[in-house]
Design an enzyme around this catalytic site. Structure first.
Site, short mmCIF file in Angstrom:
data_model
loop_
_atom_site.label_atom_id
_atom_site.label_comp_id
_atom_site.label_asym_id
_atom_site.label_seq_id
_atom_site.Cartn_x
_atom_site.Cartn_y
_atom_site.Cartn_z
N GLU A 396 29.53 37.00 14.37
CA GLU A 396 30.00 38.58 14.78
C GLU A 396 31.41 38.29 15.46
O GLU A 396 31.60 37.48 16.43
CB GLU A 396 29.02 39.33 15.77
CG GLU A 396 27.72 39.61 15.14
CD GLU A 396 27.04 40.39 16.20
OE1 GLU A 396 27.40 40.98 17.10
OE2 GLU A 396 25.60 40.35 16.03
P1 P53 Z 1 28.38 47.61 20.10
C1 P53 Z 1 27.17 43.79 24.29
C2 P53 Z 1 28.07 42.77 24.41
C3 P53 Z 1 28.41 41.84 23.49
C4 P53 Z 1 27.82 42.23 22.23
O1 P53 Z 1 28.09 46.16 19.97
C5 P53 Z 1 26.82 43.09 22.13
C6 P53 Z 1 26.39 43.93 23.17
C7 P53 Z 1 25.40 44.98 22.97
O2 P53 Z 1 26.00 46.14 22.94
O3 P53 Z 1 26.13 43.29 20.91
C8 P53 Z 1 26.26 42.78 19.77
O4 P53 Z 1 27.53 48.05 18.91
C9 P53 Z 1 25.12 42.85 18.80
C10 P53 Z 1 25.28 43.79 17.72
C11 P53 Z 1 26.18 44.85 18.37
C12 P53 Z 1 27.56 44.27 18.27
O5 P53 Z 1 27.40 43.28 19.24
O6 P53 Z 1 27.68 48.06 21.27
O7 P53 Z 1 24.82 41.61 18.30
O8 P53 Z 1 23.96 44.27 17.57
O9 P53 Z 1 26.12 46.07 17.39
C13 P53 Z 1 28.59 45.34 19.01
O10 P53 Z 1 29.58 47.88 19.93
#
Ligand code: P53
Length: 498
Positions: A396
């Site tokens: 990611e």
């Molecule tokens: P969103 C927090 C910090 C880093 C990654 O996040 C995180 C989170 C949780 O919010 O989650 C991951 O959608 C996760 C995904 C998520 C993505 O990062 O809050 O593995 O499910 O969607 C982005 O912007």
């Protein structure tokens, strides 16, 4: 060229954030199905079951469940070598504690994986991505209960057996270390199905749940290798490096301790045992954890094959006791909280994820306060590889932003291209200059989906736009943003043309 010839260029999503169809095909409710829509700075509510009249954005999401064929056609056009998604646990075991799986759920993933494979796209599968069966929360208390180990292992065994010739790359628990932020309700609930009572020692409960997950993960690694010796089974860590704010030796020590509180999970996943610093911490805190000799044996036998990790941003920390006069900007890095630090200070340097981070004035931040730091990705790759000497997989990375649709339907997102370009460059530098062994790169939410943290649609990461807004209005039509064409070329040149 620095990258492997078989480098896994891809895109990443999670079932609950795009599939929708929350009660179709025999699917049961998961923890994601009882979370309402929040906003920037407004936490999502965790309701007691599904309450009529509330807005649950994951129920429909972008209806990938109904659109997957047309979507995989777009992924193919983009040139993806792999597609990272998760298997929604509750499509297979609607309550989580059944012994026999739901055939309709299994068939959905057979169809999806076939669609990918016939287009030359390799599925990369997360087993648990914030999708615990809600029934396991209400009946068992989530992962505070040892029984969850067996439920998870059963689920993993069923899907690994079913898809043994279709899926080679697996990960066990998504961002297992998010729950280091145990003072908030979000991560303990999404990671582990934990709901706290006032009597709970939140930190102790978190360590217990994480321990059961690590044991479950290790058992799955061992069983998976028996099901198919070619399986590559990894962990998944949310990597936000924590920098010391200054050359103050206390800042250096505070950063070191904070890193351990966030990344000990990886130590156990990779090395198969608890590190000394954590054992001494448990003893000092007088935590009474249920960690048996059998558990320790299981951990030792189930070390992961690779380290999957997400990277969005870096953090910074400053020791409070010795820096009160030096600290200029004490606002929290990602939440914008006023300074409420209470814990930091020698000799313990006890770290509170929720309050102890400070803003880094050397980097910019996104609209949601996430600090943009490509060098941090190079640093993270270097840190992981030096520490563990295992293959790494960036599963990611991405930039959440508000996109504008032009009158002619086009979407210009140079800010997203800039972010991704800088991070891919940093990743290539880590391969070139640090010698890290890197398997692949799958940018997050490359098709717009529901934000995990806020439940918003407007926090978009995609190269593919989906017509849907925060209130749930929209045609769900898909269209290409400028970043689509850009990433297509990056893949086609194996990262040479950025
Ligand atoms: P969103 C927090 C910090 C880093 C990654 O996040 C995180 C989170 C949780 O919010 O989650 C991951 O959608 C996760 C995904 C998520 C993505 O990062 O809050 O593995 O499910 O969607 C982005 O912007």
């Amino acid at each position: 060229m620095t990258l492997r010839k078989d480098f896994l260029w891809g895109g990443a999503v999670a079932a609950h954030q795009l599939e929708g169809g929350w009660n179709k095909g025999g699917k049961g409710p998961s923890v994601a199905d009882v979370m309402t829509a929040g906003a920037n700075g407004v936490e999502r509510k965790i309701t007691d079951g599904v309450i009529p009249g509330e807005n649950y954005p994951n129920h429909e999401a972008i209806d990938f469940y109904g659109h997957y064929k047309e979507d995989v056609a777009l992924f193919t056009e983009l040139g993806l070598k792999c597609f990272r998604t998760s298997i929604a646990w509750t499509r297979i075991f609607p309550n989580g504690d059944e012994t026999e799986p739901n055939e309709e759920g299994l068939q959905f993933y057979d169809d999806l994986f076939d669609e990918c494979l016939k287009n030359g796209i390799e599925p990369v599968i997360t087993l648990s991505h914030f999708e615990l069966p809600y029934h396991l929360v209400t009946e068992y208390g989530g992962f505070r209960n040892r029984k969850l180990i067996d439920f998870f292992v059963r689920f993993a065994e069923v899907v690994m057996t079913r898809y043994k010739d279709k899926v080679k790359y697996w990960m066990t628990f998504n961002e297992i270390n998010n729950q280091a932020n145990f003072n908030r309700d979000f991560a303990p609930f999404t990671n582990s199905g934990l709901k706290f009572t006032a009597e709970d020692n939140r930190e102790e409960v978190m360590y217990q749940a994480a321990h059961y997950e690590l044991v479950a993960s290790a058992k799955v690694v061992e069983i998976g290798h028996k099901i198919n010796p070619d399986f590559q089974i990894g962990c998944m860590i949310a990597m936000c490096p924590i920098y010391p704010a200054t050359m103050n030796p206390n800042d250096m020590m505070a950063a070191t301790v904070a890193m351990r509180r966030r990344y000990w999970f990886a130590d156990v996943h990779v090395r198969g045992h608890y590190p000394a610093y954590l054992k001494s911490y448990f003893a000092r805190k007088d935590f009474k954890l249920d960690i048996t000799a059998e558990d320790e044996a299981a951990l030792a036998k189930g070390c992961v094959d690779y380290i999957g990790f997400s990277y969005y941003m870096s953090f910074a920390i400053q020791d409070q006791a010795t820096n009160d006069r030096g600290a200029k900007d004490k606002s929290h890095a990602s939440s914008g909280n006023a300074d409420t630090r209470e814990h930091l200070g020698a000799p313990e340097f006890d770290y509170n994820e929720d309050t102890d981070l400070i803003k880094n004035n050397f980097v910019e931040a996104s609209e949601w306060g996430w600090q943009i730091d490509p060098m941090g990705l190079r640093w993270a790759l270097s840190w992981f590889y030096e520490r563990y000497e295992k293959p790494l997989f960036i599963v990611e990375n991405g930039f959440g932003a508000v996109d504008e649709v032009e009158a002619d339907g086009s979407i210009h997102d140079p800010y997203r291209i800039d972010y991704l370009k800088a991070h891919i460059k940093a990743m290539e530098d880590a391969v070139t200059y640090e010698g890290v062994d890197l398997m692949g790169y799958t940018p997050w939410g490359f098709i717009d989906l529901v934000s995990a943290g806020t439940g918003e649609m407007k926090k978009r990461y995609g190269m593919i736009y989906v017509d849907k807004d925060n209130e749930g209005n929209g045609t769900l039509a898909r269209s290409k943003k400028d970043s689509f064409n850009w990433y297509q070329k990056v893949i086609a040149t194996n990262g040479e043309e950025l």
